[in-house]
Design a protein around this motif. Structure first.
Motif, PDB file in Angstrom:
ATOM      1  N   LEU A  17      -7.111  -0.208  -1.263  1.00 47.33           N
ATOM      2  CA  LEU A  17      -8.353  -1.135  -0.974  1.00 47.33           C
ATOM      3  C   LEU A  17      -9.516  -0.583  -0.681  1.00 47.33           C
ATOM      4  O   LEU A  17     -10.523  -0.769  -1.178  1.00 47.33           O
ATOM      5  CB  LEU A  17      -7.733  -2.446  -0.366  1.00 47.33           C
ATOM      6  CG  LEU A  17      -6.497  -3.171  -0.802  1.00 47.33           C
ATOM      7  CD1 LEU A  17      -6.488  -4.481  -0.271  1.00 47.33           C
ATOM      8  CD2 LEU A  17      -6.727  -3.583  -2.456  1.00 47.33           C
ATOM      9  N   ASN A  88     -10.842  -3.876   7.287  1.00 50.80           N
ATOM     10  CA  ASN A  88      -9.741  -3.818   6.170  1.00 50.80           C
ATOM     11  C   ASN A  88      -8.371  -3.254   6.754  1.00 50.80           C
ATOM     12  O   ASN A  88      -7.297  -3.492   6.112  1.00 50.80           O
ATOM     13  CB  ASN A  88     -10.441  -3.011   5.004  1.00 50.80           C
ATOM     14  CG  ASN A  88      -9.260  -2.742   3.916  1.00 50.80           C
ATOM     15  OD1 ASN A  88      -8.931  -3.485   3.533  1.00 50.80           O
ATOM     16  ND2 ASN A  88      -9.168  -1.447   3.873  1.00 50.80           N
ATOM     17  N   PRO A 182      -6.360 -11.089  -0.597  1.00 48.37           N
ATOM     18  CA  PRO A 182      -5.608 -10.812  -1.892  1.00 48.37           C
ATOM     19  C   PRO A 182      -4.100 -11.400  -1.979  1.00 48.37           C
ATOM     20  O   PRO A 182      -3.602 -11.552  -1.179  1.00 48.37           O
ATOM     21  CB  PRO A 182      -5.700  -9.383  -1.547  1.00 48.37           C
ATOM     22  CG  PRO A 182      -6.868  -9.088  -0.537  1.00 48.37           C
ATOM     23  CD  PRO A 182      -6.691 -10.373   0.347  1.00 48.37           C
ATOM     24  N   CYS A 187      -1.102  -1.917  -5.734  1.00 53.02           N
ATOM     25  CA  CYS A 187      -1.165  -0.686  -4.610  1.00 53.02           C
ATOM     26  C   CYS A 187       0.209  -0.300  -3.711  1.00 53.02           C
ATOM     27  O   CYS A 187       1.055  -1.196  -3.903  1.00 53.02           O
ATOM     28  CB  CYS A 187      -2.240  -1.350  -3.575  1.00 53.02           C
ATOM     29  SG  CYS A 187      -1.676  -2.505  -2.711  1.00 53.02           S
ATOM     30  N   PRO A 217      -7.104  -3.088  -7.173  1.00 51.61           N
ATOM     31  CA  PRO A 217      -7.806  -2.933  -6.248  1.00 51.61           C
ATOM     32  C   PRO A 217      -9.480  -3.252  -6.246  1.00 51.61           C
ATOM     33  O   PRO A 217     -10.363  -3.426  -5.551  1.00 51.61           O
ATOM     34  CB  PRO A 217      -7.787  -1.148  -5.777  1.00 51.61           C
ATOM     35  CG  PRO A 217      -6.294  -1.089  -6.131  1.00 51.61           C
ATOM     36  CD  PRO A 217      -6.096  -1.865  -7.266  1.00 51.61           C
ATOM     37  N   VAL A 220     -10.510  -6.770  -5.904  1.00 53.53           N
ATOM     38  CA  VAL A 220     -10.526  -7.161  -4.176  1.00 53.53           C
ATOM     39  C   VAL A 220     -12.204  -6.422  -3.999  1.00 53.53           C
ATOM     40  O   VAL A 220     -12.942  -7.191  -3.187  1.00 53.53           O
ATOM     41  CB  VAL A 220      -9.608  -6.516  -3.452  1.00 53.53           C
ATOM     42  CG1 VAL A 220     -10.143  -6.915  -1.936  1.00 53.53           C
ATOM     43  CG2 VAL A 220      -8.144  -7.119  -3.824  1.00 53.53           C
TER      44      VAL A 220
END
Length: 249
Positions: A17, A88, A182, A187, A217, A220
């Motif tokens: 991400l 993140n 998310p 991923c 990803p 996002v």
């Protein structure tokens, strides 16, 4: 060039991400300080990313207050006030029921996922420009429960609570604080979890969402870009799902 001249910090930078988010921001002209504890991963990121923006890297453990202060100070020293912050960084642990869940694993997840988000806001917000934007990475599992992953679920719920608190506190400065949530994203973390949850079968998380596919990803990254931009100028204290409808039912 949505973020031309904007200064943005992204933690968890070398993950799937983080990499997608940074690629998009760099292409949109941002100056990005990429933060991760994985030195090799950051070096790989540098080789992958190109665009109109400027990429700088910083090795730090987001659960360590001194190291978080160091990356916040570094961003300010490089470019001045921070315009955007993507909180993140996050980790997961093996699947275990609550009664079998190791205390040390619970503490480790909370240290990175919760303490890391708290420390990030604690040290970045004083160095953020009025009118800036913070995006905290929660999860669909910050909205609903999930068997076998108590620490992850608890941590992602906590992030939403901290997001609401920070939005109330920072509103007078025009700083917006929102959470991204998310769902099953294609991923490494999702696939590792699926290997445990669906062991011995051909099932995947894609079957649990109305859109019947994993997100990407890049899905996002698109949401994060929107929340950082002026296009979301009247959104704060909110949680934005990018989960294919996973939390709809």
């Amino acid at each position: 060039m949505l973020f031309s001249g904007k200064n943005i910090i992204v933690t968890g930078a070398s993950g799937d991400l983080g990499t997608a988010i940074i690629k998009r921001l760099i292409c949109q002209g941002a100056n990005v300080l990429a933060v991760d504890s994985d030195d090799a991963g950051l070096s790989h990121l540098v080789a992958e990313v190109s665009g109109a923006g400027v990429l700088e890297i910083f090795v730090a453990d987001v659960s360590n207050g001194e190291e978080v202060l160091s990356y916040a100070t570094r961003a300010f020293a490089l470019w001045g006030p921070v315009d955007g912050f993507v909180n993140n960084a996050g980790i997961q642990t093996p699947v275990r029921s609550i009664v079998e869940f190791p205390e040390e694993d619970f503490d480790r997840v909370m240290a990175v996922n919760v303490r890391g988000v708290f420390l990030g806001m604690k040290h970045v917000l004083p160095r953020m420009r009025d009118g800036g934007s913070v995006v905290n990475m929660s999860s669909a599992l910050g909205v609903v429960g999930g068997a076998g992953i108590v620490a992850y679920v608890a941590s992602k719920h906590a992030i939403i609570g901290m997001t609401k608190t920070a939005a109330l506190e920072q509103g007078p400065r025009g700083i917006r604080v929102n959470a991204a949530a998310p769902g099953p994203i294609a991923c490494r973390m999702t696939f590792k979890l699926a290997d445990e949850v669906f062991a011995g079968s051909n099932k995947s998380f894609a079957e649990t969402v109305p859109l019947r596919r994993h997100g990407t990803p890049e899905d996002v990254a698109g949401l994060v870009s929107y929340l950082l931009s002026d296009d979301s100028s009247y959104a704060t204290g909110t949680t934005h799902a990018v989960d294919g409808g996973f939390t709809t039912g």
